[in-house]
Write a protein that holds these residues in place. Structure first.
Motif, PDB file in Angstrom:
ATOM      1  N   TRP A  74     -47.985  18.586  14.912  1.00  0.00           N
ATOM      2  CA  TRP A  74     -48.950  19.634  14.279  1.00  0.00           C
ATOM      3  C   TRP A  74     -48.861  19.003  12.634  1.00  0.00           C
ATOM      4  CZ3 TRP A  74     -48.781  22.222   9.682  1.00  0.00           C
ATOM      5  CH2 TRP A  74     -50.016  23.071   9.444  1.00  0.00           C
ATOM      6  N   GLY A  75     -50.159  18.804  11.842  1.00  0.00           N
ATOM      7  CA  GLY A  75     -50.082  18.563  10.494  1.00  0.00           C
ATOM      8  C   GLY A  75     -51.142  19.381  10.085  1.00  0.00           C
ATOM      9  N   THR A  76     -51.078  19.487   8.506  1.00  0.00           N
ATOM     10  CA  THR A  76     -51.978  19.964   7.619  1.00  0.00           C
ATOM     11  C   THR A  76     -53.264  19.196   7.338  1.00  0.00           C
ATOM     12  OG1 THR A  76     -50.818  19.225   5.761  1.00  0.00           O
ATOM     13  CG2 THR A  76     -50.220  21.351   6.360  1.00  0.00           C
ATOM     14  N   ASP A  77     -53.114  17.941   7.496  1.00  0.00           N
ATOM     15  CA  ASP A  77     -54.148  17.093   7.119  1.00  0.00           C
ATOM     16  C   ASP A  77     -54.543  16.920   5.583  1.00  0.00           C
ATOM     17  OD1 ASP A  77     -55.948  14.975   7.752  1.00  0.00           O
ATOM     18  OD2 ASP A  77     -57.644  16.415   7.855  1.00  0.00           O
ATOM     19  N   TRP A  78     -53.680  17.822   4.781  1.00  0.00           N
ATOM     20  CA  TRP A  78     -53.822  17.857   3.264  1.00  0.00           C
ATOM     21  C   TRP A  78     -53.883  16.327   3.014  1.00  0.00           C
ATOM     22  CZ3 TRP A  78     -51.816  15.762  -1.259  1.00  0.00           C
ATOM     23  CH2 TRP A  78     -52.201  16.750  -2.308  1.00  0.00           C
ATOM     24  N   PRO A  79     -55.101  15.995   1.839  1.00  0.00           N
ATOM     25  CA  PRO A  79     -55.858  17.089   1.126  1.00  0.00           C
ATOM     26  C   PRO A  79     -57.065  17.107   1.809  1.00  0.00           C
ATOM     27  CG  PRO A  79     -55.560  14.975   0.088  1.00  0.00           C
ATOM     28  CD  PRO A  79     -54.837  14.658   1.002  1.00  0.00           C
ATOM     29  N   HIS A  80     -57.338  16.908   3.060  1.00  0.00           N
ATOM     30  CA  HIS A  80     -58.580  17.378   3.883  1.00  0.00           C
ATOM     31  C   HIS A  80     -59.728  16.566   3.543  1.00  0.00           C
ATOM     32  CE1 HIS A  80     -56.263  20.606   5.237  1.00  0.00           C
ATOM     33  NE2 HIS A  80     -56.042  20.939   3.878  1.00  0.00           N
ATOM     34  N   PRO A  81     -59.610  15.276   3.599  1.00  0.00           N
ATOM     35  CA  PRO A  81     -60.834  14.266   3.033  1.00  0.00           C
ATOM     36  C   PRO A  81     -62.045  14.467   3.643  1.00  0.00           C
ATOM     37  CG  PRO A  81     -59.419  13.141   4.528  1.00  0.00           C
ATOM     38  CD  PRO A  81     -58.661  14.335   4.143  1.00  0.00           C
ATOM     39  N   ASN A  82     -62.951  14.399   2.979  1.00  0.00           N
ATOM     40  CA  ASN A  82     -64.672  14.196   3.775  1.00  0.00           C
ATOM     41  C   ASN A  82     -65.337  15.810   3.997  1.00  0.00           C
ATOM     42  OD1 ASN A  82     -63.761  11.551   3.561  1.00  0.00           O
ATOM     43  ND2 ASN A  82     -63.569  11.536   5.622  1.00  0.00           N
ATOM     44  N   LEU A  83     -64.493  16.970   3.790  1.00  0.00           N
ATOM     45  CA  LEU A  83     -65.040  18.062   4.205  1.00  0.00           C
ATOM     46  C   LEU A  83     -66.134  18.527   2.967  1.00  0.00           C
ATOM     47  CD1 LEU A  83     -62.101  20.087   5.175  1.00  0.00           C
ATOM     48  CD2 LEU A  83     -63.348  18.964   6.715  1.00  0.00           C
ATOM     49  N   ARG A  84     -66.954  19.209   3.494  1.00  0.00           N
ATOM     50  CA  ARG A  84     -68.298  19.524   2.612  1.00  0.00           C
ATOM     51  C   ARG A  84     -68.623  20.969   2.933  1.00  0.00           C
ATOM     52  NH1 ARG A  84     -71.893  15.501   1.102  1.00  0.00           N
ATOM     53  NH2 ARG A  84     -71.331  13.262   1.917  1.00  0.00           N
TER      54      ARG A  84
ATOM     55  N   ALA B 191     -39.042  22.021   9.696  1.00  0.00           N
ATOM     56  CA  ALA B 191     -40.186  21.654  10.531  1.00  0.00           C
ATOM     57  C   ALA B 191     -40.653  20.457   9.530  1.00  0.00           C
ATOM     58  CB  ALA B 191     -41.044  23.125  10.296  1.00  0.00           C
ATOM     59  N   VAL B 192     -41.779  19.760  10.457  1.00  0.00           N
ATOM     60  CA  VAL B 192     -42.364  18.661   9.597  1.00  0.00           C
ATOM     61  C   VAL B 192     -43.861  18.802   9.897  1.00  0.00           C
ATOM     62  CG1 VAL B 192     -42.647  16.145  10.192  1.00  0.00           C
ATOM     63  CG2 VAL B 192     -40.542  17.118  10.794  1.00  0.00           C
ATOM     64  N   ASP B 193     -44.448  18.435   8.581  1.00  0.00           N
ATOM     65  CA  ASP B 193     -45.944  18.422   8.443  1.00  0.00           C
ATOM     66  C   ASP B 193     -46.239  16.831   8.960  1.00  0.00           C
ATOM     67  OD1 ASP B 193     -48.601  17.739   7.904  1.00  0.00           O
ATOM     68  OD2 ASP B 193     -48.338  18.788   5.861  1.00  0.00           O
ATOM     69  N   ALA B 194     -46.766  16.840  10.213  1.00  0.00           N
ATOM     70  CA  ALA B 194     -46.733  15.199  10.836  1.00  0.00           C
ATOM     71  C   ALA B 194     -48.267  14.841  10.622  1.00  0.00           C
ATOM     72  CB  ALA B 194     -46.358  15.432  12.288  1.00  0.00           C
ATOM     73  N   HIS B 195     -49.021  15.176   9.633  1.00  0.00           N
ATOM     74  CA  HIS B 195     -50.210  14.445   9.309  1.00  0.00           C
ATOM     75  C   HIS B 195     -50.646  14.962   8.156  1.00  0.00           C
ATOM     76  CE1 HIS B 195     -53.837  12.029  10.632  1.00  0.00           C
ATOM     77  NE2 HIS B 195     -54.266  13.066   9.746  1.00  0.00           N
ATOM     78  N   CYS B 196     -50.371  14.132   6.921  1.00  0.00           N
ATOM     79  CA  CYS B 196     -51.014  14.576   5.601  1.00  0.00           C
ATOM     80  C   CYS B 196     -51.361  13.058   5.013  1.00  0.00           C
ATOM     81  CB  CYS B 196     -50.103  15.191   4.930  1.00  0.00           C
ATOM     82  SG  CYS B 196     -48.496  14.702   4.819  1.00  0.00           S
TER      83      CYS B 196
ATOM     84  N   SER C  78     -51.620  13.382  -5.429  1.00  0.00           N
ATOM     85  CA  SER C  78     -50.626  12.669  -5.692  1.00  0.00           C
ATOM     86  C   SER C  78     -49.593  13.382  -4.627  1.00  0.00           C
ATOM     87  CB  SER C  78     -50.211  12.726  -7.007  1.00  0.00           C
ATOM     88  OG  SER C  78     -49.531  14.076  -7.260  1.00  0.00           O
ATOM     89  N   LYS C  79     -48.451  12.495  -4.460  1.00  0.00           N
ATOM     90  CA  LYS C  79     -47.282  12.592  -3.910  1.00  0.00           C
ATOM     91  C   LYS C  79     -46.343  13.995  -4.244  1.00  0.00           C
ATOM     92  CE  LYS C  79     -44.479   9.148  -6.568  1.00  0.00           C
ATOM     93  NZ  LYS C  79     -45.312   8.924  -7.462  1.00  0.00           N
ATOM     94  N   GLU C  80     -46.640  14.037  -5.810  1.00  0.00           N
ATOM     95  CA  GLU C  80     -45.976  15.269  -6.376  1.00  0.00           C
ATOM     96  C   GLU C  80     -46.391  16.385  -5.727  1.00  0.00           C
ATOM     97  OE1 GLU C  80     -44.897  11.642  -8.885  1.00  0.00           O
ATOM     98  OE2 GLU C  80     -46.910  12.384  -8.256  1.00  0.00           O
ATOM     99  N   GLN C  81     -47.806  16.309  -5.764  1.00  0.00           N
ATOM    100  CA  GLN C  81     -48.649  17.480  -5.312  1.00  0.00           C
ATOM    101  C   GLN C  81     -48.355  17.888  -3.659  1.00  0.00           C
ATOM    102  OE1 GLN C  81     -52.212  15.956  -6.727  1.00  0.00           O
ATOM    103  NE2 GLN C  81     -52.512  17.446  -8.528  1.00  0.00           N
ATOM    104  N   LEU C  82     -48.180  16.847  -3.204  1.00  0.00           N
ATOM    105  CA  LEU C  82     -48.157  16.939  -1.419  1.00  0.00           C
ATOM    106  C   LEU C  82     -46.488  17.490  -1.579  1.00  0.00           C
ATOM    107  CD1 LEU C  82     -48.484  16.287   1.262  1.00  0.00           C
ATOM    108  CD2 LEU C  82     -47.418  14.190   1.246  1.00  0.00           C
ATOM    109  N   PHE C  83     -45.752  17.263  -2.166  1.00  0.00           N
ATOM    110  CA  PHE C  83     -44.223  17.569  -1.835  1.00  0.00           C
ATOM    111  C   PHE C  83     -44.127  18.978  -2.180  1.00  0.00           C
ATOM    112  CE2 PHE C  83     -42.804  12.826  -2.306  1.00  0.00           C
ATOM    113  CZ  PHE C  83     -43.139  12.486  -1.308  1.00  0.00           C
ATOM    114  N   ALA C  84     -44.885  19.394  -3.445  1.00  0.00           N
ATOM    115  CA  ALA C  84     -45.145  20.848  -3.779  1.00  0.00           C
ATOM    116  C   ALA C  84     -45.514  21.654  -2.661  1.00  0.00           C
ATOM    117  CB  ALA C  84     -45.698  20.879  -5.051  1.00  0.00           C
ATOM    118  N   LEU C  85     -46.619  21.124  -2.279  1.00  0.00           N
ATOM    119  CA  LEU C  85     -47.167  21.840  -0.841  1.00  0.00           C
ATOM    120  C   LEU C  85     -46.100  21.988   0.025  1.00  0.00           C
ATOM    121  CD1 LEU C  85     -49.721  23.160   0.070  1.00  0.00           C
ATOM    122  CD2 LEU C  85     -50.251  21.048   1.359  1.00  0.00           C
TER     123      LEU C  85
END
Length: 305
Positions: free
Chosen positions: A255-265, A28-33, A56-63
């Motif tokens: 489909w993608g996670t959109d991590w790390p979800h910018p601009n959310l309040r 499976a591919v997270d196609a938007h992060c 960071s990339k390390e945090q993304l790859f861990a997720l």
């Protein structure tokens, strides 16, 4: 050393995501992060409209590994402007397990485009969200699209549903595959069969080169992450919209996670629960495999698909 303070009121990403109940198919591919910085190494663009927390990339790859995904498609964030250094670094360090969507300007050289391609970039993002970026003339965007078409790249377009009527002619003239971010940000307070979203569905139906990411329910929802049929999550008011696209265009959805979800309040989503949204919008094993494996592989890793 230049310092950056996160824009006040915007949330940090969810630090301890749950393990999804839904097991994504193998490959499976997270196609938007995204990745942000770290700013100490990859400074944010002076013209940015927001300053995020580092991600960071390390945090993304861990997720990625925690959620059970095999690969990522990393989209250049507006806070980095057209400096794709952080993106390229992540792609190179991914060992072939990530592809990228860059931001480029009209004056980008052919050599720079080739270097981006070698790093793993496969598309360019055109952002039409007025609160995030300044307006780029359409002739400039069309020129860029013509150049990336020769590389086999595609255009990713980000816009709001209310603006589709004035943008549709431009989108249909693009000489590439076109991938729409987040279903064109529909108003989920209206029915999925209402004229506004039906126009978007017709746009996809009439243009077979148009793909769609059925992502970001946390951005679109008015109800929030409430339970549905006794199950934790999903964002129930977004489900009919995403399901209509997945079932109507099964070979052109991502489909993608959109991590790390910018601009959310309002709230920061648990990425594990976002994965549990998937079986509500792709209700069969076949649809889930198309959404998460077959389609992104065909678009981003065609030699392996």
């Amino acid at each position: 050393m230049q310092t950056f303070e996160k824009t006040p009121g915007w949330l940090d990403w969810y630090a301890n995501p749950s393990k999804p109940r839904f097991q994504v198919p193998q490959g499976a591919v997270d196609a938007h992060c995204h990745i942000f910085g770290p700013a100490e190494r990859f400074p944010y663009a002076p013209e940015r409209k927001y300053t995020p927390c580092d991600a960071s990339k390390e945090q993304l790859f861990a997720l990625r590994d925690h959620l059970g995904f095999a690969r990522n498609v990393i989209v250049q964030a507006t806070c980095h402007g057209a400096d794709n250094s952080a993106l390229v670094d992540a792609l190179v360090r991914s060992g072939g397990r990530a592809r990228g969507i860059a931001t480029v300007r009209r004056d980008v050289s052919d050599a720079a485009l080739e270097a981006l391609h070698d790093a793993g970039v496969r598309g360019v993002r055109f952002n039409f969200i007025k609160r995030l970026v300044d307006f780029t003339p359409r002739d400039e965007l069309m020129e860029i699209a013509g150049r990336i078409a020769g590389l086999g790249w595609h255009a990713v377009i980000y816009f709001e549903a209310a603006d589709l009527p004035e943008l549709e002619d431009f989108f249909t003239a693009l000489p590439t595959t076109v991938v729409v971010d987040h279903m064109g940000r529909p108003d989920v307070g209206k029915p999925a069969e209402a004229p506004e979203f039906s126009r978007f569905v017709a746009f996809m139906r009439d243009n077979p080169n148009v793909w769609c990411k059925v992502s970001c329910p946390e951005r679109l929802s008015l109800s929030g992450p409430a339970a549905l049929n006794g199950e934790q999550n999903p964002y129930r008011d977004v489900v009919p919209f995403a399901r209509r696209i997945v079932e109507g265009f099964p070979g052109r959805v991502l489909w993608g996670t959109d991590w790390p979800h910018p601009n959310l309040r309002d709230h920061m989503p648990d990425d594990g629960l976002l994965v549990d949204f998937i079986p509500h919008i792709a209700r069969t094993v076949e649809l889930q495999r198309k959404l998460l494996v077959d389609n992104p592989m065909r678009l981003y890793w065609p030699d392996e698909a």
